[in-house]
Design an enzyme around this catalytic site. Structure first.
Site, PDB file in Angstrom:
ATOM      1  N   ARG B  52       8.427  20.517  -7.334  1.00 29.96           N
ATOM      2  CA  ARG B  52       9.168  20.896  -5.579  1.00 29.96           C
ATOM      3  C   ARG B  52       9.475  19.942  -4.868  1.00 29.96           C
ATOM      4  NH1 ARG B  52       5.883  18.571  -3.710  1.00 29.96           N
ATOM      5  NH2 ARG B  52       6.380  19.718  -1.592  1.00 29.96           N
ATOM      6  N   GLY B  53       9.506  21.304  -3.934  1.00 30.29           N
ATOM      7  CA  GLY B  53       9.851  20.093  -2.896  1.00 30.29           C
ATOM      8  C   GLY B  53      11.969  19.894  -2.403  1.00 30.29           C
ATOM      9  N   ALA B  54      12.515  20.175  -1.603  1.00 36.07           N
ATOM     10  CA  ALA B  54      13.800  20.760  -2.045  1.00 36.07           C
ATOM     11  C   ALA B  54      14.694  19.552  -2.432  1.00 36.07           C
ATOM     12  CB  ALA B  54      14.802  21.026  -0.371  1.00 36.07           C
ATOM     13  N   ASP B 224      13.825  23.680   3.267  1.00 34.59           N
ATOM     14  CA  ASP B 224      14.655  23.922   2.410  1.00 34.59           C
ATOM     15  C   ASP B 224      16.708  24.067   2.329  1.00 34.59           C
ATOM     16  OD1 ASP B 224      11.576  24.112   2.689  1.00 34.59           O
ATOM     17  OD2 ASP B 224      12.379  24.036  -0.315  1.00 34.59           O
ATOM     18  N   ASN B 234      11.928  26.885   5.923  1.00 36.75           N
ATOM     19  CA  ASN B 234      10.792  25.630   5.456  1.00 36.75           C
ATOM     20  C   ASN B 234      10.070  26.387   4.321  1.00 36.75           C
ATOM     21  OD1 ASN B 234      10.616  23.133   4.599  1.00 36.75           O
ATOM     22  ND2 ASN B 234       8.881  22.727   6.218  1.00 36.75           N
ATOM     23  N   LYS B 235       9.262  25.735   4.303  1.00 39.32           N
ATOM     24  CA  LYS B 235       7.829  26.373   3.879  1.00 39.32           C
ATOM     25  C   LYS B 235       7.191  27.305   4.784  1.00 39.32           C
ATOM     26  CE  LYS B 235       6.121  25.605   1.040  1.00 39.32           C
ATOM     27  NZ  LYS B 235       6.401  27.276  -0.235  1.00 39.32           N
TER      28      LYS B 235
END
Lengths: 332, 332
Positions: B52-54, B224, B234-235
């Site tokens: 995970r994480g763009a 993201d 973003n999150k």
């Protein structure tokens, strides 16, 4: 009232010379009522959050003073002991002082404490009536933590207007922010709303802004202490919701009985914020969820400046922050 | 690099014809590396957040396309399959398109994907250098979620400036908001900071405003997807921090490589926000933590309007939101 099985319960009540209390730490998995006979046990129950929520803490402390009187404990020591359990909720101090005066006047201990608890219930009912006037049919309401029946003996503060509006036939939807670290929103507020079949959804605390932008008509939260200038302390995460609501033009209300107002505290700067054990953040159900070697900061409350408050929903009506000083000195 | 035992790891890497990947769902309790040989397995790993994480999702997708090519899969189908796994992170689309072009040119699949991943690492290093210039000795920095090495193959985006400043001898303190529901802040960011011995504390998401008022010098988050006008996704929880930072006059930076910028998206209104399963909120480690019968809403991201952003820390410098259009069309 909390329904459980075929019976309805309050958060705390007396049976003979025993204080009965729902163990809120076990909800929603288990519904358990504990019996207390000593003021020291009440003190522990306040500290470890068996009972929580400012008005319910006040009621528990009033009953604690009654137990102390019934057991022949030193009343001054008992009063100090009870007051020292948690620093932020003003009702704790208010209730102990109420009992000290009542006992001085020679009132029967259990009767005086019951009178205090019954007053809270009546005040919460009035908060519900006053607050329901602010709610329109179809409103989407956001709340935080648990300012419901469990927090207040009965009815709730923030949940009281929602209950009254719902029972009056208004269609509502409630966004319940889960309220880390102890999840009182998810575990207690959602539980109360489900018991009454009020439509709601649990959201993580960080999603509050997202849903406010999508459409929230008003925010209602409780309070642990309100200062004379209208600054107030409430569960950590409240300040953020207040700022977000203001940014998005959403009315932000604080529901609290006058017993939560501290007329001896000038402003929020003077409110003591309790720091609790980091394990509340780092552990879940007895299991560590954080990496080894990492630590947490765990303030239990935050302070919201008066400028973010649209109004205080009290038993005597909806007050502007600048009306609080006019209530000072009034015996309610 | 992620240290583990005596070895250092990246979030994803190739060994021969196999793709190796740290299973981030198991951290910090277990450090496990899985082996993937099919693009479809990479798709699942992206969807279930093994990776995970763009930027790391982008690298995984690039390697996924390499596996598809090595296995003789239909490349168009593989590209569509990979892109469909998560809707918000722009790097996923960018990386797949990068590979489609590289493979069309006849590049060796694994080599092209490694080139993509190495570029990310280099971009993150530059983000670190550029961002470190914004950090003063003694600064208290707040971040959200995990925009660290685990999210980006190596270095991180939001954590890169912190790493570079720390390694350069600046004293720092990092507030890590835990980032419900999946706790990537607590479980991944705190883990990375602890591994480098960078002073930090985990806080619940709702405490961000409280600590900002106590004193935070800057906020750095990842992204993201960034739209042409500077709105970004973003999150979940990022938008709240941006509003709070602005209210309190704290600089708010977004660290992201240009691959996260979507020049075909005009504004945040056009960014698709992924809704994930409610069980991410209602369950913890396979056990339900919410009352029976209650449901949750679980948007994985939120959108923050450009007006809250002080600057975008990229590999080509710190950009004002209104400079993004000038980068459009530039080949980086």
């Amino acid at each position: 009232m909390m329904e459980h099985g075929t019976r309805e319960y309050q958060a705390v009540w007396m049976e003979g010379s025993k204080l009965m209390m729902i163990d809120q730490r076990l909800l929603p998995e288990r519904f358990e009522v504990i019996e207390l006979t000593r003021a020291s046990e009440v003190g522990s129950a306040i500290k470890d959050m068996t009972v929580r929520g400012a008005p319910a803490i006040g009621a528990a402390a009033a009953y604690g003073m009654a137990l102390a009187a019934l057991q022949g404990d030193d009343l001054r020591e008992s009063a100090e002991m009870l007051k020292s359990q948690r620093p932020t909720a003003h009702d704790l101090f208010y209730a102990v002082d109420f009992m000290v005066e009542a006992l001085k006047r020679g009132e029967e201990p259990a009767k005086a404490a019951s009178r205090y608890a019954n007053q809270i219930v009546e005040k919460c009912r009035l908060i519900g009536m006053n607050g329901a006037l602010l709610i329109k049919d179809g409103d989407r309401i956001m709340t935080h933590c648990n300012a419901g029946a469990l927090a207040t003996v009965d009815y709730g503060t923030a949940l009281a207007p929602i209950r009254v509006a719902w029972r009056g036939g208004k269609k509502l939807f409630v966004y319940v922010s889960e309220t880390r670290p102890r999840l009182q929103g998810m575990r207690l507020t959602a539980y109360e709303l489900r018991n009454e079949e009020i439509p709601h959804a649990i959201i993580v605390d960080g999603a509050s802004g997202h849903f406010m932008r999508k459409g929230v008509d008003l925010v209602i939260v409780g309070a642990d202490r309100v200062a004379l200038n209208g600054d107030f302390a409430n569960k950590i995460g409240t300040f953020e919701k207040a700022v977000l609501a203001k940014e998005m033009g959403i009315p932000f209300y604080v529901a609290a009985p006058i017993s939560t107002f501290d007329f001896n505290t000038e402003s929020g700067k003077d409110i003591v914020i309790e720091d609790r054990d980091e394990d509340e953040v780092l552990m879940m159900d007895g299991k560590r969820i954080a990496p080894a070697g990492c630590s947490a900061l765990n303030p239990s409350f935050d302070m919201t400046p008066a400028k973010y408050v649209t109004g205080f929903i009290t038993e005597i009506g909806v007050l502007d922050p600048d009306q609080i000083t006019r209530v000072k000195g009034a015996r309610i």
